[in-house]
Scaffold this motif. Structure first.
Motif, PDB file in Angstrom:
ATOM      1  N   SER A 127      58.205  98.906  46.985  1.00  0.00           N
ATOM      2  CA  SER A 127      57.847  98.046  48.125  1.00  0.00           C
ATOM      3  C   SER A 127      59.097  97.388  48.695  1.00  0.00           C
ATOM      4  O   SER A 127      59.994  96.995  47.957  1.00  0.00           O
ATOM      5  N   HIS A 128      59.159  97.259  50.010  1.00  0.00           N
ATOM      6  CA  HIS A 128      60.382  96.785  50.664  1.00  0.00           C
ATOM      7  C   HIS A 128      60.756  95.371  50.263  1.00  0.00           C
ATOM      8  O   HIS A 128      61.931  94.992  50.323  1.00  0.00           O
ATOM      9  N   ASN A 129      59.782  94.564  49.833  1.00  0.00           N
ATOM     10  CA  ASN A 129      60.066  93.170  49.472  1.00  0.00           C
ATOM     11  C   ASN A 129      59.980  92.912  47.974  1.00  0.00           C
ATOM     12  O   ASN A 129      59.998  91.754  47.533  1.00  0.00           O
ATOM     13  N   CYS A 130      59.908  93.962  47.173  1.00  0.00           N
ATOM     14  CA  CYS A 130      59.849  93.791  45.722  1.00  0.00           C
ATOM     15  C   CYS A 130      61.262  93.564  45.185  1.00  0.00           C
ATOM     16  O   CYS A 130      62.174  94.355  45.440  1.00  0.00           O
ATOM     17  N   VAL A 131      61.439  92.479  44.439  1.00  0.00           N
ATOM     18  CA  VAL A 131      62.750  92.178  43.847  1.00  0.00           C
ATOM     19  C   VAL A 131      62.700  92.182  42.327  1.00  0.00           C
ATOM     20  O   VAL A 131      63.735  92.042  41.669  1.00  0.00           O
ATOM     21  N   GLY A 132      61.512  92.321  41.760  1.00  0.00           N
ATOM     22  CA  GLY A 132      61.399  92.334  40.307  1.00  0.00           C
ATOM     23  C   GLY A 132      60.069  92.907  39.860  1.00  0.00           C
ATOM     24  O   GLY A 132      59.081  92.871  40.594  1.00  0.00           O
ATOM     25  N   MET A 133      60.088  93.461  38.634  1.00  0.00           N
ATOM     26  CA  MET A 133      58.878  94.005  38.022  1.00  0.00           C
ATOM     27  C   MET A 133      58.723  93.385  36.640  1.00  0.00           C
ATOM     28  O   MET A 133      59.671  93.344  35.849  1.00  0.00           O
ATOM     29  N   MET A 134      57.528  92.901  36.358  1.00  0.00           N
ATOM     30  CA  MET A 134      57.228  92.332  35.045  1.00  0.00           C
ATOM     31  C   MET A 134      55.906  92.892  34.575  1.00  0.00           C
ATOM     32  O   MET A 134      55.039  93.238  35.378  1.00  0.00           O
ATOM     33  N   TRP A 135      55.754  93.010  33.264  1.00  0.00           N
ATOM     34  CA  TRP A 135      54.462  93.446  32.720  1.00  0.00           C
ATOM     35  C   TRP A 135      53.875  92.310  31.898  1.00  0.00           C
ATOM     36  O   TRP A 135      54.585  91.474  31.350  1.00  0.00           O
ATOM     37  N   GLY A 136      52.535  92.265  31.858  1.00  0.00           N
ATOM     38  CA  GLY A 136      51.843  91.211  31.124  1.00  0.00           C
ATOM     39  C   GLY A 136      51.047  91.801  29.979  1.00  0.00           C
ATOM     40  O   GLY A 136      50.057  92.504  30.201  1.00  0.00           O
ATOM     41  N   SER A 137      51.467  91.530  28.763  1.00  0.00           N
ATOM     42  CA  SER A 137      50.870  92.183  27.602  1.00  0.00           C
ATOM     43  C   SER A 137      49.454  91.694  27.306  1.00  0.00           C
ATOM     44  O   SER A 137      48.565  92.498  26.962  1.00  0.00           O
ATOM     45  N   GLU A 138      49.202  90.398  27.421  1.00  0.00           N
ATOM     46  CA  GLU A 138      47.901  89.868  27.018  1.00  0.00           C
ATOM     47  C   GLU A 138      46.779  90.385  27.909  1.00  0.00           C
ATOM     48  O   GLU A 138      45.754  90.875  27.427  1.00  0.00           O
ATOM     49  N   ASP A 139      46.958  90.284  29.217  1.00  0.00           N
ATOM     50  CA  ASP A 139      45.922  90.782  30.132  1.00  0.00           C
ATOM     51  C   ASP A 139      45.794  92.298  30.047  1.00  0.00           C
ATOM     52  O   ASP A 139      44.695  92.841  30.195  1.00  0.00           O
ATOM     53  N   LEU A 140      46.907  92.985  29.814  1.00  0.00           N
ATOM     54  CA  LEU A 140      46.853  94.434  29.721  1.00  0.00           C
ATOM     55  C   LEU A 140      46.026  94.883  28.526  1.00  0.00           C
ATOM     56  O   LEU A 140      45.197  95.791  28.636  1.00  0.00           O
ATOM     57  N   VAL A 141      46.228  94.254  27.375  1.00  0.00           N
ATOM     58  CA  VAL A 141      45.455  94.606  26.179  1.00  0.00           C
ATOM     59  C   VAL A 141      43.962  94.415  26.442  1.00  0.00           C
ATOM     60  O   VAL A 141      43.137  95.259  26.090  1.00  0.00           O
ATOM     61  N   ALA A 142      43.619  93.311  27.096  1.00  0.00           N
ATOM     62  CA  ALA A 142      42.217  93.061  27.431  1.00  0.00           C
ATOM     63  C   ALA A 142      41.686  94.106  28.404  1.00  0.00           C
ATOM     64  O   ALA A 142      40.568  94.611  28.260  1.00  0.00           O
ATOM     65  N   ASN A 143      42.498  94.464  29.406  1.00  0.00           N
ATOM     66  CA  ASN A 143      42.079  95.443  30.401  1.00  0.00           C
ATOM     67  C   ASN A 143      41.874  96.828  29.789  1.00  0.00           C
ATOM     68  O   ASN A 143      40.992  97.577  30.211  1.00  0.00           O
ATOM     69  N   LEU A 144      42.678  97.152  28.790  1.00  0.00           N
ATOM     70  CA  LEU A 144      42.543  98.442  28.127  1.00  0.00           C
ATOM     71  C   LEU A 144      41.327  98.495  27.196  1.00  0.00           C
ATOM     72  O   LEU A 144      40.925  99.574  26.760  1.00  0.00           O
ATOM     73  N   GLY A 145      40.786  97.335  26.868  1.00  0.00           N
ATOM     74  CA  GLY A 145      39.686  97.292  25.922  1.00  0.00           C
ATOM     75  C   GLY A 145      40.148  97.420  24.489  1.00  0.00           C
ATOM     76  O   GLY A 145      39.352  97.718  23.587  1.00  0.00           O
ATOM     77  N   ALA A 146      41.443  97.177  24.264  1.00  0.00           N
ATOM     78  CA  ALA A 146      41.998  97.270  22.917  1.00  0.00           C
ATOM     79  C   ALA A 146      41.711  95.984  22.149  1.00  0.00           C
ATOM     80  O   ALA A 146      41.502  94.925  22.740  1.00  0.00           O
ATOM     81  N   ASP A 147      41.716  96.079  20.820  1.00  0.00           N
ATOM     82  CA  ASP A 147      41.457  94.875  20.034  1.00  0.00           C
ATOM     83  C   ASP A 147      42.737  94.130  19.689  1.00  0.00           C
ATOM     84  O   ASP A 147      42.699  92.978  19.281  1.00  0.00           O
ATOM     85  N   ARG A 148      43.882  94.786  19.868  1.00  0.00           N
ATOM     86  CA  ARG A 148      45.159  94.123  19.620  1.00  0.00           C
ATOM     87  C   ARG A 148      46.274  94.948  20.253  1.00  0.00           C
ATOM     88  O   ARG A 148      46.120  96.144  20.501  1.00  0.00           O
ATOM     89  N   GLY A 149      47.404  94.289  20.487  1.00  0.00           N
ATOM     90  CA  GLY A 149      48.532  94.982  21.086  1.00  0.00           C
ATOM     91  C   GLY A 149      49.636  95.299  20.102  1.00  0.00           C
ATOM     92  O   GLY A 149      50.574  96.025  20.439  1.00  0.00           O
ATOM     93  N   ARG A 150      49.531  94.759  18.894  1.00  0.00           N
ATOM     94  CA  ARG A 150      50.578  94.911  17.903  1.00  0.00           C
ATOM     95  C   ARG A 150      50.175  95.884  16.804  1.00  0.00           C
ATOM     96  O   ARG A 150      49.022  95.916  16.372  1.00  0.00           O
ATOM     97  N   ALA A 151      51.158  96.654  16.340  1.00  0.00           N
ATOM     98  CA  ALA A 151      50.953  97.545  15.202  1.00  0.00           C
ATOM     99  C   ALA A 151      51.149  96.760  13.910  1.00  0.00           C
ATOM    100  O   ALA A 151      51.534  95.587  13.925  1.00  0.00           O
ATOM    101  N   ALA A 152      50.910  97.418  12.785  1.00  0.00           N
ATOM    102  CA  ALA A 152      51.001  96.746  11.490  1.00  0.00           C
ATOM    103  C   ALA A 152      52.406  96.235  11.203  1.00  0.00           C
ATOM    104  O   ALA A 152      52.584  95.228  10.508  1.00  0.00           O
ATOM    105  N   ASP A 153      53.423  96.902  11.737  1.00  0.00           N
ATOM    106  CA  ASP A 153      54.808  96.478  11.484  1.00  0.00           C
ATOM    107  C   ASP A 153      55.266  95.355  12.408  1.00  0.00           C
ATOM    108  O   ASP A 153      56.417  94.925  12.341  1.00  0.00           O
ATOM    109  N   GLY A 154      54.376  94.884  13.284  1.00  0.00           N
ATOM    110  CA  GLY A 154      54.719  93.789  14.180  1.00  0.00           C
ATOM    111  C   GLY A 154      55.184  94.231  15.552  1.00  0.00           C
ATOM    112  O   GLY A 154      55.257  93.413  16.475  1.00  0.00           O
ATOM    113  N   GLY A 155      55.524  95.511  15.694  1.00  0.00           N
ATOM    114  CA  GLY A 155      55.927  96.023  16.998  1.00  0.00           C
ATOM    115  C   GLY A 155      54.715  96.320  17.866  1.00  0.00           C
ATOM    116  O   GLY A 155      53.571  96.192  17.440  1.00  0.00           O
ATOM    117  N   TYR A 156      54.970  96.729  19.100  1.00  0.00           N
ATOM    118  CA  TYR A 156      53.871  97.050  20.002  1.00  0.00           C
ATOM    119  C   TYR A 156      53.236  98.387  19.644  1.00  0.00           C
ATOM    120  O   TYR A 156      53.908  99.310  19.178  1.00  0.00           O
TER     121      TYR A 156
END
Length: 269
Positions: A127-156
């Motif tokens: 987009s011509h006026n986009c200066v940055g991109m960010m992702w949101g983990s909490e809302d994304l996990v909910a939107n995916l219908g996942a029960d958690r975003g973290r693996a057993a080792d603590g990573g995503y």
């Protein structure tokens, strides 16, 4: 329009807490005055008033305003209130299309936090006026219908890590600032340090925080080590004596290596 967003530590601050605005700006590299999730429905109007008043005196190069999402009843009022401040960067939550970003007459950081937004990240970043991109983990996990975003080792988990990678590629392909998601567990500074180090190593240039105690951890993770800084300065100095590829400290040095060295020095500035 600013070329990028000042980082590496961006700190969210509730729009209905004007007593915290200056403290947040003093603590972090940029402050995100929040009209969305941090403000309850009954406080939206007063938060908007406080933010507009503060924009009359705060440094616009270090301030972003997160407005309410396009589909909400408050979105239009937020943009109308910000109209006198066209240079202020607006963070658009639930960004899911280039049209939504381009409907805003401000530079925009697109916050992609749904499956649709992640899949459309390349066109959004273009987009011509986009200066940055960010992702949101909490809302994304909910939107995916996942029960958690973290693996057993603590990573995503892989599906969440894919979103982080997609946003990075989209941002870098279009020359805009890639911003890593927040960590909502304020007390878990070890995970914050690991997340921040991984983000910095992969190419992110900033990370959002939700509490001042997180700022120092983010800054430390994004700052190159003393050894990296020394190497970058030395290899760039050595390059002045060569017209093409050369060897430095046992390593072949060509244009991509020199570009990396310049990037290291940009990070400390």
């Amino acid at each position: 329009m600013p070329a990028d967003v000042r980082g590496p530590a961006l700190l969210f601050c509730p729009g209905d807490r004007p007593d915290r605005f200056d403290k947040a700006l003093a603590a972090a590299d940029s402050v995100i005055l929040d009209l969305e999730d941090a403000v309850g429905p009954q406080h939206k109007d007063i938060a908007r008033k406080h933010v507009v008043e503060a924009l009359g005196r705060l440094d616009h190069e270090a301030v972003l305003v997160r407005v309410n999402a396009l589909e909400t009843a408050w979105h239009a009022d937020d943009l109308a209130a910000l109209a006198p401040f066209r240079d202020v960067v607006v963070m658009l939550p639930m960004a899911a299309s280039a049209a939504a970003v381009e409907s805003i007459a401000h530079p925009v950081v697109a916050l992609c936090e749904t499956a649709r937004g992640i899949l459309r990240a390349p066109e959004i970043a273009a987009s011509h006026n986009c200066v940055g991109m960010m992702w949101g983990s909490e809302d994304l996990v909910a939107n995916l219908g996942a029960d958690r975003g973290r693996a057993a080792d603590g990573g995503y988990r892989p599906e969440v890590l894919h979103a982080r990678t997609q946003i990075l590629y989209a941002a870098r392909a279009n020359g805009v600032t890639p911003i890593d998601t927040v960590l909502v567990d304020i007390a878990d500074l070890d995970t914050l340090a690991a997340d921040s180090a991984a983000a910095a190593a992969s190419g992110y240039t900033a990370k959002a925080c939700i509490h001042p105690t997180q700022v120092a951890v983010v800054r430390s993770a994004f700052r190159p080590s003393d050894g990296e800084i020394r190497w970058a300065r030395d290899v760039l100095a050595e390059a002045d004596a060569h017209s093409g590829v050369f060897t430095f400290e046992g390593r072949m040095v060509d244009a991509p290596v020199l570009a990396h060295a310049r990037g290291v020095l940009r990070r400390i500035r």
